[in-house]
Write a protein that holds these residues in place. Structure first.
Motif, PDB file in Angstrom:
ATOM      1  N   LEU A   1      -5.331   6.564   4.859  1.00 10.93           N
ATOM      2  CA  LEU A   1      -5.882   5.899   3.683  1.00 10.93           C
ATOM      3  C   LEU A   1      -4.909   4.828   3.209  1.00 10.93           C
ATOM      4  O   LEU A   1      -3.686   5.006   3.273  1.00 10.93           O
ATOM      5  CB  LEU A   1      -6.128   6.894   2.561  1.00 10.93           C
ATOM      6  N   SER A   2      -5.463   3.728   2.726  1.00 13.08           N
ATOM      7  CA  SER A   2      -4.656   2.652   2.167  1.00 13.08           C
ATOM      8  C   SER A   2      -5.107   2.366   0.751  1.00 13.08           C
ATOM      9  O   SER A   2      -6.283   2.553   0.409  1.00 13.08           O
ATOM     10  CB  SER A   2      -4.795   1.373   3.006  1.00 13.08           C
ATOM     11  N   CYS A   3      -4.193   1.888  -0.058  1.00 10.38           N
ATOM     12  CA  CYS A   3      -4.511   1.527  -1.442  1.00 10.38           C
ATOM     13  C   CYS A   3      -3.741   0.263  -1.776  1.00 10.38           C
ATOM     14  O   CYS A   3      -2.510   0.292  -1.856  1.00 10.38           O
ATOM     15  CB  CYS A   3      -4.129   2.655  -2.389  1.00 10.38           C
TER      16      CYS A   3
ATOM     17  N   LYS B   1       4.747   3.940   1.171  1.00 19.05           N
ATOM     18  CA  LYS B   1       4.328   2.675   0.586  1.00 19.05           C
ATOM     19  C   LYS B   1       5.062   1.522   1.236  1.00 19.05           C
ATOM     20  O   LYS B   1       6.155   1.680   1.784  1.00 19.05           O
ATOM     21  CB  LYS B   1       4.539   2.657  -0.925  1.00 19.05           C
ATOM     22  N   ASP B   2       4.421   0.357   1.199  1.00 20.82           N
ATOM     23  CA  ASP B   2       4.985  -0.872   1.733  1.00 20.82           C
ATOM     24  C   ASP B   2       5.116  -1.834   0.562  1.00 20.82           C
ATOM     25  O   ASP B   2       4.122  -2.416   0.106  1.00 20.82           O
ATOM     26  CB  ASP B   2       4.067  -1.439   2.820  1.00 20.82           C
ATOM     27  N   ASN B   3       6.335  -2.007   0.079  1.00 19.85           N
ATOM     28  CA  ASN B   3       6.549  -2.828  -1.112  1.00 19.85           C
ATOM     29  C   ASN B   3       6.166  -4.288  -0.874  1.00 19.85           C
ATOM     30  O   ASN B   3       5.702  -4.973  -1.787  1.00 19.85           O
ATOM     31  CB  ASN B   3       7.995  -2.743  -1.565  1.00 19.85           C
ATOM     32  N   ALA B   4       6.350  -4.771   0.335  1.00 21.38           N
ATOM     33  CA  ALA B   4       6.037  -6.168   0.632  1.00 21.38           C
ATOM     34  C   ALA B   4       4.535  -6.442   0.547  1.00 21.38           C
ATOM     35  O   ALA B   4       4.120  -7.577   0.304  1.00 21.38           O
ATOM     36  CB  ALA B   4       6.556  -6.542   2.008  1.00 21.38           C
ATOM     37  N   LYS B   5       3.734  -5.396   0.743  1.00 21.20           N
ATOM     38  CA  LYS B   5       2.285  -5.553   0.724  1.00 21.20           C
ATOM     39  C   LYS B   5       1.632  -4.935  -0.508  1.00 21.20           C
ATOM     40  O   LYS B   5       0.403  -4.933  -0.606  1.00 21.20           O
ATOM     41  CB  LYS B   5       1.691  -4.913   1.989  1.00 21.20           C
TER      42      LYS B   5
ATOM     43  N   TYR C   1       0.020   4.294   1.068  1.00 22.13           N
ATOM     44  CA  TYR C   1      -0.672   4.910   2.193  1.00 22.13           C
ATOM     45  C   TYR C   1      -0.689   6.431   2.052  1.00 22.13           C
ATOM     46  O   TYR C   1       0.162   7.018   1.395  1.00 22.13           O
ATOM     47  CB  TYR C   1       0.023   4.562   3.515  1.00 22.13           C
ATOM     48  N   LEU C   2      -1.663   7.031   2.720  1.00 22.80           N
ATOM     49  CA  LEU C   2      -1.677   8.477   2.887  1.00 22.80           C
ATOM     50  C   LEU C   2      -2.082   8.746   4.333  1.00 22.80           C
ATOM     51  O   LEU C   2      -3.248   8.561   4.700  1.00 22.80           O
ATOM     52  CB  LEU C   2      -2.644   9.160   1.921  1.00 22.80           C
ATOM     53  N   GLN C   3      -1.119   9.138   5.151  1.00 23.94           N
ATOM     54  CA  GLN C   3      -1.389   9.507   6.529  1.00 23.94           C
ATOM     55  C   GLN C   3      -1.817  10.971   6.549  1.00 23.94           C
ATOM     56  O   GLN C   3      -1.063  11.841   6.097  1.00 23.94           O
ATOM     57  CB  GLN C   3      -0.152   9.305   7.398  1.00 23.94           C
TER      58      GLN C   3
END
Length: 125
Positions: A20-22, A71-75, A79-81
């Motif tokens: 999942l992405s947010c 989480k990806d701070n640049a984007k 996420y939830l894998q």
């Protein structure tokens, strides 16, 4: 701009995986606590996982060892894998946020005051 937008849900068989992405607005992403909760029809919210700005993570016992929050701070993306999915993981999953003072522990993610529209996860046996 919508503060939180989830994606990545779907239907899988037991044992399968989903991520999942947010995507969050910059203002929302800067919230100290970010997380996921899930809800099945007729049931209360259930906290799944959370992460704070210091990178400390929490995973509920029901998902520990199978789900991983990151989480990806640049984007500005959370996420939830989800691995080794079980039928009981079937639910609507919501990305959530709460801005609290640095140094305080995040509450359970089902208590966060801001959340997105949700993404459905269905796991068949």
């Amino acid at each position: 701009q919508v503060p939180l937008v989830e994606s990545g849900g779907g239907s899988v068989q037991a044992g399968g995986s989903l991520r999942l992405s947010c995507v969050a607005s910059r203002a929302t992403y800067s919230s100290y606590c970010l997380g996921w909760f899930r809800q099945q029809p007729g049931n209360e919210r259930e906290g799944v996982a959370s992460i704070d700005n210091d990178g400390y993570t929490y995973h509920a016992d029901a998902v520990k060892g199978r789900f991983t929050i990151s989480k990806d701070n640049a984007k500005n993306t959370l996420y939830l894998q989800m691995n080794s999915l079980k039928p009981e993981d079937t639910a609507m999953y919501y990305c959530a946020a709460e801005d609290i003072p640095r140094g305080r522990a995040c509450p359970s993610p089902d208590e966060f005051p801001m959340w997105g529209q949700g993404t459905q996860v269905t796991v068949s046996s």
